[in-house]
Design a protein around this motif. Structure first.
Motif, PDB file in Angstrom:
ATOM      1  N   VAL A  22       0.696  -1.050  -0.054  1.00  0.00           N
ATOM      2  CA  VAL A  22       0.002   0.443   0.111  1.00  0.00           C
ATOM      3  C   VAL A  22       0.759   1.087  -0.241  1.00  0.00           C
ATOM      4  CG1 VAL A  22      -2.149   1.472   1.492  1.00  0.00           C
ATOM      5  CG2 VAL A  22      -1.771  -1.604   1.067  1.00  0.00           C
ATOM      6  N   SER A  23       1.671   1.234   0.637  1.00  0.00           N
ATOM      7  CA  SER A  23       2.776   2.108   0.549  1.00  0.00           C
ATOM      8  C   SER A  23       4.116   1.234   0.615  1.00  0.00           C
ATOM      9  CB  SER A  23       2.451   3.363   1.905  1.00  0.00           C
ATOM     10  OG  SER A  23       3.693   4.216   1.756  1.00  0.00           O
ATOM     11  N   THR A  24       5.240   2.386  -0.008  1.00  0.00           N
ATOM     12  CA  THR A  24       6.747   1.426   0.637  1.00  0.00           C
ATOM     13  C   THR A  24       7.125   1.661   1.563  1.00  0.00           C
ATOM     14  OG1 THR A  24       7.933   3.417  -0.156  1.00  0.00           O
ATOM     15  CG2 THR A  24       7.248   2.463  -1.738  1.00  0.00           C
ATOM     16  N   GLU A  25       6.938   2.475   2.678  1.00  0.00           N
ATOM     17  CA  GLU A  25       6.991   2.494   3.779  1.00  0.00           C
ATOM     18  C   GLU A  25       6.545   1.495   5.071  1.00  0.00           C
ATOM     19  OE1 GLU A  25       7.113   6.892   6.694  1.00  0.00           O
ATOM     20  OE2 GLU A  25       5.643   6.810   5.488  1.00  0.00           O
ATOM     21  N   VAL A  26       7.977   0.988   6.115  1.00  0.00           N
ATOM     22  CA  VAL A  26       7.723   0.168   6.568  1.00  0.00           C
ATOM     23  C   VAL A  26       7.916   1.451   7.920  1.00  0.00           C
ATOM     24  CG1 VAL A  26       8.987  -1.259   7.894  1.00  0.00           C
ATOM     25  CG2 VAL A  26       8.427  -1.789   5.631  1.00  0.00           C
ATOM     26  N   VAL A  27       6.779   1.281   9.124  1.00  0.00           N
ATOM     27  CA  VAL A  27       7.047   2.691  10.051  1.00  0.00           C
ATOM     28  C   VAL A  27       6.555   0.972  11.281  1.00  0.00           C
ATOM     29  CG1 VAL A  27       5.593   3.750   9.004  1.00  0.00           C
ATOM     30  CG2 VAL A  27       4.182   2.176  10.712  1.00  0.00           C
ATOM     31  N   ARG A  28       7.776   1.867  11.611  1.00  0.00           N
ATOM     32  CA  ARG A  28       8.105   1.826  13.389  1.00  0.00           C
ATOM     33  C   ARG A  28       6.972   1.860  14.779  1.00  0.00           C
ATOM     34  NH1 ARG A  28      14.008   0.206  14.997  1.00  0.00           N
ATOM     35  NH2 ARG A  28      13.480  -0.611  17.445  1.00  0.00           N
ATOM     36  N   PHE A  29       6.720   1.339  15.259  1.00  0.00           N
ATOM     37  CA  PHE A  29       5.388   1.469  16.615  1.00  0.00           C
ATOM     38  C   PHE A  29       6.605   0.690  17.372  1.00  0.00           C
ATOM     39  CE2 PHE A  29       2.476  -0.464  19.574  1.00  0.00           C
ATOM     40  CZ  PHE A  29       1.797   0.816  19.521  1.00  0.00           C
ATOM     41  N   GLU A  30       6.403   1.973  18.085  1.00  0.00           N
ATOM     42  CA  GLU A  30       7.655   2.009  19.733  1.00  0.00           C
ATOM     43  C   GLU A  30       8.637   1.425  19.643  1.00  0.00           C
ATOM     44  OE1 GLU A  30       5.183   1.515  22.193  1.00  0.00           O
ATOM     45  OE2 GLU A  30       3.570   3.619  22.306  1.00  0.00           O
ATOM     46  N   ASP A  31       9.428   0.513  20.772  1.00  0.00           N
ATOM     47  CA  ASP A  31      10.162  -0.118  20.068  1.00  0.00           C
ATOM     48  C   ASP A  31       9.701  -1.871  19.988  1.00  0.00           C
ATOM     49  OD1 ASP A  31      12.701   1.454  20.242  1.00  0.00           O
ATOM     50  OD2 ASP A  31      12.433   1.722  22.138  1.00  0.00           O
ATOM     51  N   ALA A  32       8.005  -2.498  20.058  1.00  0.00           N
ATOM     52  CA  ALA A  32       7.910  -3.173  19.364  1.00  0.00           C
ATOM     53  C   ALA A  32       8.029  -4.093  19.150  1.00  0.00           C
ATOM     54  CB  ALA A  32       6.292  -3.199  20.599  1.00  0.00           C
ATOM     55  N   TYR A  33       7.489  -3.183  17.250  1.00  0.00           N
ATOM     56  CA  TYR A  33       6.959  -3.556  15.920  1.00  0.00           C
ATOM     57  C   TYR A  33       7.175  -2.823  14.900  1.00  0.00           C
ATOM     58  CZ  TYR A  33       3.974  -6.613  18.480  1.00  0.00           C
ATOM     59  OH  TYR A  33       3.051  -7.338  19.577  1.00  0.00           O
ATOM     60  N   ARG A  34       7.482  -3.276  13.828  1.00  0.00           N
ATOM     61  CA  ARG A  34       7.714  -3.126  12.442  1.00  0.00           C
ATOM     62  C   ARG A  34       6.268  -2.948  11.739  1.00  0.00           C
ATOM     63  NH1 ARG A  34      12.325  -4.661   9.078  1.00  0.00           N
ATOM     64  NH2 ARG A  34      11.535  -2.950   8.190  1.00  0.00           N
ATOM     65  N   LEU A  35       5.962  -2.295  10.692  1.00  0.00           N
ATOM     66  CA  LEU A  35       4.796  -2.578  10.249  1.00  0.00           C
ATOM     67  C   LEU A  35       4.736  -1.773   9.026  1.00  0.00           C
ATOM     68  CD1 LEU A  35       2.070  -0.397  13.582  1.00  0.00           C
ATOM     69  CD2 LEU A  35       2.813  -3.175  13.029  1.00  0.00           C
ATOM     70  N   CYS A  36       3.761  -2.677   8.476  1.00  0.00           N
ATOM     71  CA  CYS A  36       3.338  -2.358   7.048  1.00  0.00           C
ATOM     72  C   CYS A  36       1.922  -2.789   6.587  1.00  0.00           C
ATOM     73  CB  CYS A  36       4.183  -2.582   5.520  1.00  0.00           C
ATOM     74  SG  CYS A  36       4.610  -4.126   5.206  1.00  0.00           S
ATOM     75  N   TYR A  37       1.425  -2.499   5.126  1.00  0.00           N
ATOM     76  CA  TYR A  37       0.005  -2.674   4.385  1.00  0.00           C
ATOM     77  C   TYR A  37       0.403  -3.439   3.589  1.00  0.00           C
ATOM     78  CZ  TYR A  37      -1.154  -0.803   9.330  1.00  0.00           C
ATOM     79  OH  TYR A  37      -1.629  -0.689  10.634  1.00  0.00           O
ATOM     80  N   VAL A  38      -0.850  -4.426   2.718  1.00  0.00           N
ATOM     81  CA  VAL A  38      -0.622  -4.890   1.652  1.00  0.00           C
ATOM     82  C   VAL A  38      -1.724  -4.934   1.493  1.00  0.00           C
ATOM     83  CG1 VAL A  38       1.986  -5.870   1.479  1.00  0.00           C
ATOM     84  CG2 VAL A  38      -0.139  -7.540   2.081  1.00  0.00           C
ATOM     85  N   ARG A  39      -2.552  -5.043   0.357  1.00  0.00           N
ATOM     86  CA  ARG A  39      -3.298  -5.134  -0.576  1.00  0.00           C
ATOM     87  C   ARG A  39      -3.399  -6.285  -0.975  1.00  0.00           C
ATOM     88  NH1 ARG A  39      -7.946  -1.891  -0.298  1.00  0.00           N
ATOM     89  NH2 ARG A  39      -6.030  -0.523  -0.049  1.00  0.00           N
ATOM     90  N   GLY A  40      -4.444  -7.383  -1.091  1.00  0.00           N
ATOM     91  CA  GLY A  40      -3.880  -8.585  -1.871  1.00  0.00           C
ATOM     92  C   GLY A  40      -4.951  -8.458  -3.157  1.00  0.00           C
ATOM     93  N   PRO A  41      -5.037  -9.550  -3.924  1.00  0.00           N
ATOM     94  CA  PRO A  41      -5.690  -9.463  -5.552  1.00  0.00           C
ATOM     95  C   PRO A  41      -7.104  -9.223  -4.922  1.00  0.00           C
ATOM     96  CG  PRO A  41      -5.213 -11.901  -4.786  1.00  0.00           C
ATOM     97  CD  PRO A  41      -4.710 -11.041  -3.105  1.00  0.00           C
ATOM     98  N   GLU A  42      -7.562  -9.101  -3.866  1.00  0.00           N
ATOM     99  CA  GLU A  42      -9.077  -9.115  -4.157  1.00  0.00           C
ATOM    100  C   GLU A  42      -9.721  -7.947  -3.693  1.00  0.00           C
ATOM    101  OE1 GLU A  42     -11.434 -11.403  -5.411  1.00  0.00           O
ATOM    102  OE2 GLU A  42      -9.705 -12.571  -6.084  1.00  0.00           O
ATOM    103  N   GLY A  43      -8.469  -7.478  -2.964  1.00  0.00           N
ATOM    104  CA  GLY A  43      -8.788  -5.554  -2.747  1.00  0.00           C
ATOM    105  C   GLY A  43      -8.472  -5.822  -1.359  1.00  0.00           C
TER     106      GLY A  43
END
Length: 56
Positions: A22-43
């Motif tokens: 969805v975005s090329t950016e991978v974000v960091r949530f505090e010191d706990a997680y790295r997050l990103c979002y993808v969209r599947g073939p069905e949307g």
């Protein structure tokens, strides 16, 4: 949201199955997680989360 072991490699593997970042950016949530979002073939939007730090 789905837990993954390697957030750098997972989007590349999913791209072969029709998913796109969805975005090329991978974000960091505090010191706990790295997050990103993808969209599947069905949307459908899917969040990917890699837990930071090691387990004791």
């Amino acid at each position: 949201m789905c837990a993954v072991d390697d957030l750098d490699a997972t989007p590349d593997r999913l791209q072969d199955k029709g998913f796109e970042m969805v975005s090329t950016e991978v974000v960091r949530f505090e010191d706990a997680y790295r997050l990103c979002y993808v969209r599947g073939p069905e949307g459908i939007l899917l969040g990917l989360a890699e837990e930071l730090g090691g387990s004791d």
